[in-house]
Scaffold this motif. Structure first.
Motif, mmCIF file in Angstrom:
data_model
loop_
_atom_site.group_PDB
_atom_site.id
_atom_site.type_symbol
_atom_site.label_atom_id
_atom_site.label_comp_id
_atom_site.label_asym_id
_atom_site.label_seq_id
_atom_site.Cartn_x
_atom_site.Cartn_y
_atom_site.Cartn_z
ATOM 1 N N GLU A 18 -4.644 0.817 -6.407
ATOM 2 C CA GLU A 18 -3.955 1.435 -5.274
ATOM 3 C C GLU A 18 -3.505 0.373 -4.272
ATOM 4 N N THR A 21 -0.399 -1.673 -5.727
ATOM 5 C CA THR A 21 0.789 -0.928 -6.162
ATOM 6 C C THR A 21 2.041 -1.249 -5.349
ATOM 7 N N HIS A 65 -1.234 5.787 -12.586
ATOM 8 C CA HIS A 65 -0.258 6.625 -11.895
ATOM 9 C C HIS A 65 0.373 7.667 -12.823
#
Length: 207
Positions: A18, A21, A65
């Motif tokens: 996360e 990203t 994702h």
């Protein structure tokens, strides 16, 4: 740079993913291990320990994702219009992110998408299930409605590669609910009867 709190296993890997990203979306697959480490707030050695190498991290990021079932939240709607309005916004936002991810990671994302195609197929069934309660109001089966919605949402999200896409979220909503033909066209006056033939006769012939 903010350090990632001490975690273990999958939670630590997910938090690193996360954190990096945005940097991956910016730099693509050419991003360096150093840039990844800086974005995650950890040492490069920590990344290697968690993922093995840079490509493995990028593959894990794509899988994280693309298989995120929580990305589309559950919700209820009191009307078909409310349902479509909500779904359009959710899907366009989700697909816009996925489009950016595919562009950034190229073959890596394409390979992951193919390996997890069942997730994409499952999303269509999820959408169809939300259309089921409104089946009597639909002109097509719920599964077809789901497919059309996904197609239009992807079109708006990708913009077909154009810098200034023509269609907007509201355009998609209007097309899904009302089609592309003006409502006045449906109420257009009937063509005049042939010369010498009474209007009532023409109506009888149609009947």
């Amino acid at each position: 740079m903010n350090a990632i709190p001490r975690l273990s296993g999958d939670d630590r890997r997910a938090q690193i993913i996360e954190a990096v990203t945005p940097a991956v979306l910016e730099h693509g697959a050419a991003i360096t291990s150093r840039q990844l480490a800086e974005a995650a707030g950890v040492a490069e050695g920590t990344l290697f320990k968690a993922f093995g190498d840079k490509e493995s991290l990028l593959v894990a990021l794509a899988e994280h994702h693309m298989t995120d079932d929580d990305a589309i939240a559950e919700f209820t709607s009191d009307s078909l219009e409310e349902l479509v309005a909500t779904l359009v916004v959710v899907l366009v936002e989700r697909m816009r992110f996925m489009f950016q991810l595919v562009v950034a990671l190229g073959p890596i994302a394409q390979r992951v998408a193919e390996e997890h195609r069942e997730v994409f197929d499952r999303s269509k069934l999820w959408l169809a299930a939300h259309f089921e309660p409104f089946g009597a109001e639909l002109r097509v089966p719920p599964l077809v409605a789901a497919e059309v919605l996904r197609t239009l949402a992807w079109s708006a999200a990708s913009g077909w590669g154009e810098h200034s896409p023509v269609s907007s979220v509201d355009d998609i909503l209007q097309v899904l609910l009302h089609g592309i033909v003006r409502s006045e066209a449906a109420a257009a006056p009937a063509a005049p009867s042939p010369a010498g033939v009474p209007a009532s006769a023409s109506e009888n012939q149609k009947a």
